[in-house]
Design a protein around this motif. Structure first.
Motif, PDB file in Angstrom:
ATOM      1  N   PRO A 238       1.010   0.360   0.000  1.00 40.77           N
ATOM      2  CA  PRO A 238       1.080   1.735  -0.493  1.00 40.77           C
ATOM      3  C   PRO A 238       1.631   2.672   0.573  1.00 40.77           C
ATOM      4  O   PRO A 238       1.495   2.375   1.756  1.00 40.77           O
ATOM      5  CB  PRO A 238      -0.373   2.078  -0.830  1.00 40.77           C
ATOM      6  CG  PRO A 238      -1.195   1.093  -0.069  1.00 40.77           C
ATOM      7  CD  PRO A 238      -0.343  -0.100   0.218  1.00 40.77           C
ATOM      8  N   PRO A 239       2.249   3.756   0.218  1.00 42.05           N
ATOM      9  CA  PRO A 239       2.586   4.188  -1.138  1.00 42.05           C
ATOM     10  C   PRO A 239       3.862   3.498  -1.602  1.00 42.05           C
ATOM     11  O   PRO A 239       4.897   3.591  -0.958  1.00 42.05           O
ATOM     12  CB  PRO A 239       2.806   5.688  -0.983  1.00 42.05           C
ATOM     13  CG  PRO A 239       3.299   5.844   0.428  1.00 42.05           C
ATOM     14  CD  PRO A 239       2.616   4.761   1.219  1.00 42.05           C
ATOM     15  N   GLU A 240       3.764   2.796  -2.718  1.00 33.93           N
ATOM     16  CA  GLU A 240       4.896   2.038  -3.244  1.00 33.93           C
ATOM     17  C   GLU A 240       5.844   2.963  -4.007  1.00 33.93           C
ATOM     18  O   GLU A 240       5.414   3.660  -4.915  1.00 33.93           O
ATOM     19  CB  GLU A 240       4.359   0.947  -4.169  1.00 33.93           C
ATOM     20  CG  GLU A 240       5.338  -0.121  -4.514  1.00 33.93           C
ATOM     21  CD  GLU A 240       4.681  -1.254  -5.274  1.00 33.93           C
ATOM     22  OE1 GLU A 240       4.752  -1.250  -6.516  1.00 33.93           O
ATOM     23  OE2 GLU A 240       4.095  -2.131  -4.610  1.00 33.93           O
TER      24      GLU A 240
ATOM     25  N   TRP B 127       9.698   1.313   3.652  1.00 36.43           N
ATOM     26  CA  TRP B 127      10.165   1.602   2.298  1.00 36.43           C
ATOM     27  C   TRP B 127      11.518   2.301   2.308  1.00 36.43           C
ATOM     28  O   TRP B 127      12.354   2.030   1.449  1.00 36.43           O
ATOM     29  CB  TRP B 127       9.136   2.414   1.519  1.00 36.43           C
ATOM     30  CG  TRP B 127       7.981   1.592   1.049  1.00 36.43           C
ATOM     31  CD1 TRP B 127       6.654   1.816   1.306  1.00 36.43           C
ATOM     32  CD2 TRP B 127       8.018   0.415   0.232  1.00 36.43           C
ATOM     33  NE1 TRP B 127       5.884   0.839   0.711  1.00 36.43           N
ATOM     34  CE2 TRP B 127       6.700  -0.030   0.045  1.00 36.43           C
ATOM     35  CE3 TRP B 127       9.058  -0.317  -0.355  1.00 36.43           C
ATOM     36  CZ2 TRP B 127       6.376  -1.155  -0.712  1.00 36.43           C
ATOM     37  CZ3 TRP B 127       8.745  -1.446  -1.102  1.00 36.43           C
ATOM     38  CH2 TRP B 127       7.415  -1.852  -1.274  1.00 36.43           C
TER      39      TRP B 127
ATOM     40  N   TYR C 139       8.729   4.399  -6.614  1.00 39.35           N
ATOM     41  CA  TYR C 139       8.904   4.203  -8.053  1.00 39.35           C
ATOM     42  C   TYR C 139       9.850   3.045  -8.390  1.00 39.35           C
ATOM     43  O   TYR C 139       9.667   2.341  -9.365  1.00 39.35           O
ATOM     44  CB  TYR C 139       9.427   5.490  -8.697  1.00 39.35           C
ATOM     45  CG  TYR C 139      10.835   5.826  -8.287  1.00 39.35           C
ATOM     46  CD1 TYR C 139      11.923   5.391  -9.039  1.00 39.35           C
ATOM     47  CD2 TYR C 139      11.092   6.551  -7.125  1.00 39.35           C
ATOM     48  CE1 TYR C 139      13.221   5.670  -8.641  1.00 39.35           C
ATOM     49  CE2 TYR C 139      12.384   6.832  -6.728  1.00 39.35           C
ATOM     50  CZ  TYR C 139      13.444   6.390  -7.493  1.00 39.35           C
ATOM     51  OH  TYR C 139      14.719   6.660  -7.097  1.00 39.35           O
TER      52      TYR C 139
ATOM     53  N   GLU D 225       3.074  -8.446  -4.451  1.00 38.87           N
ATOM     54  CA  GLU D 225       2.015  -8.017  -5.365  1.00 38.87           C
ATOM     55  C   GLU D 225       2.028  -6.491  -5.476  1.00 38.87           C
ATOM     56  O   GLU D 225       2.274  -5.802  -4.484  1.00 38.87           O
ATOM     57  CB  GLU D 225       0.648  -8.472  -4.844  1.00 38.87           C
ATOM     58  CG  GLU D 225       0.489  -9.973  -4.734  1.00 38.87           C
ATOM     59  CD  GLU D 225       0.495 -10.676  -6.075  1.00 38.87           C
ATOM     60  OE1 GLU D 225      -0.007 -10.095  -7.057  1.00 38.87           O
ATOM     61  OE2 GLU D 225       1.029 -11.794  -6.142  1.00 38.87           O
ATOM     62  N   PRO D 226       1.755  -5.944  -6.672  1.00 41.38           N
ATOM     63  CA  PRO D 226       1.753  -4.479  -6.835  1.00 41.38           C
ATOM     64  C   PRO D 226       0.756  -3.789  -5.904  1.00 41.38           C
ATOM     65  O   PRO D 226      -0.351  -4.274  -5.694  1.00 41.38           O
ATOM     66  CB  PRO D 226       1.345  -4.287  -8.298  1.00 41.38           C
ATOM     67  CG  PRO D 226       1.696  -5.570  -8.968  1.00 41.38           C
ATOM     68  CD  PRO D 226       1.518  -6.638  -7.930  1.00 41.38           C
ATOM     69  N   ASP D 227       1.191  -2.690  -5.334  1.00 44.44           N
ATOM     70  CA  ASP D 227       0.381  -1.819  -4.466  1.00 44.44           C
ATOM     71  C   ASP D 227      -0.188  -2.516  -3.229  1.00 44.44           C
ATOM     72  O   ASP D 227      -1.244  -2.151  -2.729  1.00 44.44           O
ATOM     73  CB  ASP D 227      -0.739  -1.153  -5.266  1.00 44.44           C
ATOM     74  CG  ASP D 227      -0.184  -0.259  -6.360  1.00 44.44           C
ATOM     75  OD1 ASP D 227       0.762   0.494  -6.080  1.00 44.44           O
ATOM     76  OD2 ASP D 227      -0.697  -0.318  -7.496  1.00 44.44           O
ATOM     77  N   THR D 228       0.511  -3.527  -2.742  1.00 37.18           N
ATOM     78  CA  THR D 228       0.090  -4.188  -1.512  1.00 37.18           C
ATOM     79  C   THR D 228       0.476  -3.348  -0.302  1.00 37.18           C
ATOM     80  O   THR D 228      -0.210  -3.367   0.714  1.00 37.18           O
ATOM     81  CB  THR D 228       0.748  -5.581  -1.382  1.00 37.18           C
ATOM     82  OG1 THR D 228       0.559  -6.279  -2.587  1.00 37.18           O
ATOM     83  CG2 THR D 228       0.136  -6.383  -0.263  1.00 37.18           C
TER      84      THR D 228
ATOM     85  N   THR E  32       4.755   1.740   7.361  1.00 38.82           N
ATOM     86  CA  THR E  32       4.996   1.437   5.950  1.00 38.82           C
ATOM     87  C   THR E  32       6.023   2.379   5.332  1.00 38.82           C
ATOM     88  O   THR E  32       6.911   1.943   4.591  1.00 38.82           O
ATOM     89  CB  THR E  32       3.676   1.513   5.156  1.00 38.82           C
ATOM     90  OG1 THR E  32       2.698   0.711   5.804  1.00 38.82           O
ATOM     91  CG2 THR E  32       3.853   1.005   3.749  1.00 38.82           C
TER      92      THR E  32
END
Length: 184
Positions: free
Chosen positions: A121-123, A100, A125, A116-119, A96
């Motif tokens: 993590p860590p997402e 990113w 900023y 979707e938000p926080d699908t 992950t």
């Protein structure tokens, strides 16, 4: 016959990168005995023990085709890890954090409004801002005969790659490559 501590460590180290038959042969054990030990150690589900996502799982989260993720790996330098699970089946895993880092440099390839938000993590900023702007990602979309005709026509009339890109909703690079292929 008990497993020595170094044998247990070798199982943990090799599980995922070597097939069970190879590990069993190195330990001079049967595959069945090795499978029992792996289950008792809590390592029987090697796919989930990696802490990474498969290419298919990442595709499902991003709401895209798995082949798109594979093309990112093959053609666009998305880092991946191949692991063997149980016997000989290989899976393509993506860390992950590595995803990113790659996604930040390749934002134009991903429609974050579908994520979707926080699908994942860590997402970072910057994803929240990217999510607000839906974009039409046309990577790997097949060209129609009409589009090919129009690209050549517009190119011959002196339109820039940027102008053609805006009209067709494709990247400048894909248009440049298409013109090159059509004129050779």
């Amino acid at each position: 016959m008990k497993y020595a501590p170094e044998d247990l460590q070798m199982i943990k180290d090799q599980l995922g990168s070597q097939s069970l038959s190879t590990i069993a042969r190195r330990l001079n054990r049967s595959i069945t005995a090795l499978e029992v030990k792996i289950t008792r150690l809590g390592l029987s589900h090697t796919k989930s023990c990696t802490g990474m996502l498969t290419a298919g799982e990442l595709a499902k989260i991003l709401k895209i085709d798995r082949n798109t993720v594979m093309q990112w790996i093959l053609n666009h330098d998305l880092d991946y890890h191949q692991r063997i699970t149980r016997s000989k089946k290989k899976f393509t895993f993506i860390n992950t954090d590595e995803f990113w880092l790659w996604a930040e440099k390749n934002r134009h390839k991903i429609d974050f409004s579908k994520l979707e938000p926080d699908t994942l993590p860590p997402e970072p900023y910057w994803v929240a801002e990217e999510r607000k702007t839906p974009r039409q990602v046309t990577s790997y979309k097949a060209w129609t005969k009409n589009e090919e005709k129009l690209v050549l026509e517009w190119h011959c009339c002196g339109k820039t790659l940027a102008e053609i890109s805006d009209i067709l909703g494709r990247t400048r690079e894909s248009i440049r490559k298409k013109i090159k292929r059509l004129t050779e």
